[in-house]
Design an enzyme around this catalytic site. Structure first.
Site, PDB file in Angstrom:
ATOM      1  N   TYR A 138       0.829  -1.209   0.000  1.00 27.42           N
ATOM      2  CA  TYR A 138       0.000   0.000   0.000  1.00 27.42           C
ATOM      3  C   TYR A 138       0.861   1.256   0.000  1.00 27.42           C
ATOM      4  CZ  TYR A 138      -4.841  -1.148  -0.271  1.00 27.42           C
ATOM      5  OH  TYR A 138      -6.052  -1.509  -0.764  1.00 27.42           O
ATOM      6  N   ALA A 162      -7.892  -2.447   6.018  1.00 26.82           N
ATOM      7  CA  ALA A 162      -8.259  -3.852   6.252  1.00 26.82           C
ATOM      8  C   ALA A 162      -9.576  -4.162   5.535  1.00 26.82           C
ATOM      9  CB  ALA A 162      -8.365  -4.113   7.748  1.00 26.82           C
ATOM     10  N   HIS A 163      -9.538  -4.137   4.216  1.00 28.03           N
ATOM     11  CA  HIS A 163     -10.757  -4.251   3.401  1.00 28.03           C
ATOM     12  C   HIS A 163     -11.672  -5.411   3.813  1.00 28.03           C
ATOM     13  CE1 HIS A 163      -9.391  -1.154   0.712  1.00 28.03           C
ATOM     14  NE2 HIS A 163      -8.312  -1.839   0.398  1.00 28.03           N
ATOM     15  N   ASP A 164     -11.229  -6.624   3.588  1.00 29.89           N
ATOM     16  CA  ASP A 164     -12.102  -7.783   3.783  1.00 29.89           C
ATOM     17  C   ASP A 164     -12.391  -8.073   5.253  1.00 29.89           C
ATOM     18  OD1 ASP A 164     -12.281  -8.110   1.041  1.00 29.89           O
ATOM     19  OD2 ASP A 164     -10.552  -9.434   0.966  1.00 29.89           O
TER      20      ASP A 164
END
Length: 181
Positions: free
Chosen positions: A80, A91-93
């Protein structure tokens, strides 16, 4: 996890988040299938989290699993920073998982969301009808904010600490190493 409904428009294209960009028709089908409760965690809320903060929270527990979490997150954070110029790794998912564990950590709005399936420049773009102008019923609960960020990190670390692997490592059980090809 999918879509982007605010300033964070897209991470795959200028208009679309990666999951919706990959298969806009599938995303639209899910959102309009009449499912009683769809909760959508888009880039707008996932970018309110920071993987660095989460791994620090895990390390503070002193679990042997913390080192594993630390190492796994290192590459993600560097990607990133180096590839996307971001100061942190969202922390997308993890956000929808944490919503299932601790829904009180989030603010949300029930709204109509559709996905553009035909636009040459906007395919995969998620569109929320925040003001009810299209006259269609709301079909999603859109997560808008992580309201308790410190509690989010604490809850994440506690959940990691409860994993069966964490208990095995705490007890000193050996962990099989994968064979290299």
């Amino acid at each position: 996890m999918g879509g982007a409904l605010g300033l964070k428009r897209g991470n795959r294209t200028p208009a679309a988040e990666a999951n919706f960009a990959e298969d806009p028709k599938a995303a639209q089908t899910v959102l309009t299938a009449g499912i009683e409760r769809v909760v959508l965690a888009g880039l707008d809320v996932t970018h309110q989290t920071d993987v660095h903060v989460l791994r620090e929270a895990c390390r503070s527990l002193g679990s042997p699993l913390a080192g594993f979490v630390w190492d796994v997150c290192e590459h993600y954070i560097r990607t990133y920073q180096d590839d996307f110029g971001e100061s942190h790794g969202p922390a997308h998912d993890l956000v929808p998982v944490m919503y299932l564990l601790c829904p009180d950590l989030f603010a949300s709005t029930r709204v109509r969301v559709d996905v553009e399936t035909e636009g040459r420049l906007t395919s995969g773009m998620s569109i929320a009808d925040w003001q009810g102008r299209c006259g269609l019923p709301a079909n999603c609960e859109v997560l808008r904010e992580v309201t308790k960020r410190e509690a989010f990190a604490v809850a994440f670390a506690a959940a990691v600490h409860r994993l069966p692997l964490a208990a095995a490592l705490d007890a000193g059980a050996p962990v099989a190493k994968r064979a290299r090809p």
